[in-house]
Enzyme design. Structure first.
Site, PDB file in Angstrom:
ATOM      1  CB  CYS A  97      -4.362   8.942   0.962  1.00 31.06           C
ATOM      2  SG  CYS A  97      -5.861   8.240   1.684  1.00 31.06           S
ATOM      3  CE  LYS A 114      -3.206   2.990   0.436  1.00 32.35           C
ATOM      4  NZ  LYS A 114      -4.105   3.359  -0.649  1.00 32.35           N
TER       5      LYS A 114
END
Ligand code: NAD
Length: 439
Positions: A264, A208
């Protein structure tokens, strides 16, 4: 069909809960924010996400999706518990994992029989194994508690589509026990051909952050090229187009402009850099430091250009800001480049008026003192300078000739490189575009 719970109902968790219910599972979702839970139970989405609210209503109406604030209820309800709480930026750029440990700590005493906890939040490598130890130590079910990590790749603005049909499902496991349950939960996308990649916990955690680091690097790369173009009198738009035809490079995430923001990419690359530093991997530290610096430099470039167009100082200048969300199709203003620029404009004495099609209520919570205008023309009333900072499609439809009637001076900086410069110039505007020659 499975009985699953979702812990944390923010952008990720609420979307995940709604989509799992829509796939046919019985879903119980929990959050510590009681107001959020009360709204969700009434079918209201507390943020802007296209397509999510009708799907929430459909699944709350059918009774497949319910909400609670009781961890005891969650513990006894589900066989699979998805951990979707926030991991914001903490001190020194490290990820703040307090919500992860708090959620695991609240859940553990209620895990009385065999179950699977699945982490979806973005975490530094090594976190999952610590969560597993915590859960097993505190849960009555002990070693019957299994943990897997299934990082999420959804994009705000496309969250429903990305959750229902992800381009891959990554699963970090510690034993073969987790995979069959996950195959059951994601049966529909797997049948539709989505690949499932099973690996160890640490690799899944790293996938990720590596993905986000790559995307951030690609954006900063093209923005570095935009700086080169400005210095050399070249044009970054045809340069990006020509690069993008190379299949090894690809066109996506190669749009020059103001750079990335949001909840993010910025915090994920900083947390990744902090982890790399802890592990002594200086090459990754150096890479991500540069990526972050190029990105933040874009904001400085817009401000420098704004000062230049204003004859050296922004004090007393009326500036219309178009776009406050960190990107279009979202009302997310976390780490929004536009907010950062507004802060500087105000600090330098400019009079700022902001417009955004959807994000003004969220922005007003963070920056209540800014002036928000209900329309573009009201924001631009008497403006000395217009700044295009979020590339909403609405802004491409602005009639530059009509806007010329309300501004004080016809000067625009297109920091997202998406307006039709020729059209604006024909209407008498002085148009400045990052990375493009001033004609
Ligand atoms: P968010 O801030 O919107 O939501 C987090 C939610 O967790 C909040 O509603 C908060 O009240 C809740 N929460 C906090 N502590 C809790 C606890 N102890 N028990 C129950 N609930 C608790 O954050 P988000 O954007 O949904 O992100 C969540 C995670 O997903 C982060 O790790 C993020 O990096 C990752 N992620 C987000 C996206 C995205 O587009 N937003 C995409 C992929 C991954």
């Amino acid at each position: 069909m499975a009985r699953v719970t979702v812990i944390g109902t923010g952008y990720l968790g609420l979307t995940h809960a709604v989509c799992l219910a829509d796939l046919g599972h019985e879903v119980l979702a929990i959050d510590v924010d009681e107001e959020k839970i009360a709204k969700a139970a009434k079918g209201e989405v507390p943020f802007f996400e296209p397509g999510l609210e009708p799907l929430l209503r459909k699944n709350t109406d059918s009774g497949r999706l319910r909400f609670t604030t009781s961890f005891a209820e969650v513990g006894s309800f589900g066989e699979v518990h998805f951990l979707c709480v926030g991991t914001p930026e903490g001190q020194g750029g490290q990820a703040d994992l307090s919500s992860i440990y708090a959620a695991a700590g609240s859940l553990a005493p209620h895990l009385e029989s065999e179950c699977l906890i699945v982490g979806k939040s973005t975490v530094p490598v090594g976190t999952a194994r610590q969560v597993l130890h915590l859960l097993r130590a505190a849960a009555p079910a002990g070693d019957q508690v299994e943990l897997a990590w299934n990082p999420e790749f959804l994009r705000e603005g496309f969250a429903v589509q990305d959750s229902l049909a992800p381009d891959r499902i990554v699963l970090g496991v510690t034993s073969p026990r987790a995979e069959p349950r996950i195959r059951q939960v994601y049966a529909a996308p797997l049948q539709a051909g989505t690949p499932l990649l099973v690996m160890d916990l640490e690799t899944a955690e790293l996938v990720k952050v590596a993905a986000n680091a790559f995307l951030a690097t690609k954006i900063s790369f093209i923005n570095g090229m935009a700086e080169m173009c400005e210095a050399a009198g070249a044009d970054v738009i045809p340069l990006a187009e020509a690069l993008g035809y190379d299949a090894r490079i690809g066109r996506r995430f190669l749009s020059p402009g103001l750079g990335f923001g949001g909840g993010c990419l910025p915090k994920d690359i900083r947390a990744f850099r902090a982890t790399a530093s802890d592990l002594g991997v200086s090459s990754v530290v150096d890479l991500l430091t540069t990526v972050d610096a190029i990105n933040l430099g874009r904001r400085d470039r817009v401000l420098a250009l704004a000062r230049e167009t204003a004859g050296g100082t922004l004090a007393g200048q009326r500036v219309a800001v178009l776009g406050i969300a960190f990107k279009p199709n979202s009302d997310d203003v976390r780490d929004s480049p536009s907010i950062a620029i507004c802060d500087h404009l105000v600090a330098e004495g400019a009079i700022v008026s902001v417009h955004d099609p959807v994000a003004m209520p969220q922005a007003a919570k963070k920056r209540p003192a800014l002036e928000y205008a209900p329309s573009v023309s009201e924001a631009a009333q008497g403006a000395d300078l217009v700044l295009h900072l979020t590339e909403w499609s609405d802004y491409r439809a602005i009639d530059p000739a009509a806007l010329a009637q309300v501004v004080g001076r016809q000067v625009i900086i297109d920091a997202r490189c998406t307006l039709d410069a020729e059209l604006w110039r024909q209407a008498g505007w002085s148009v400045h575009i990052l990375g493009r020659p001033q004609v």
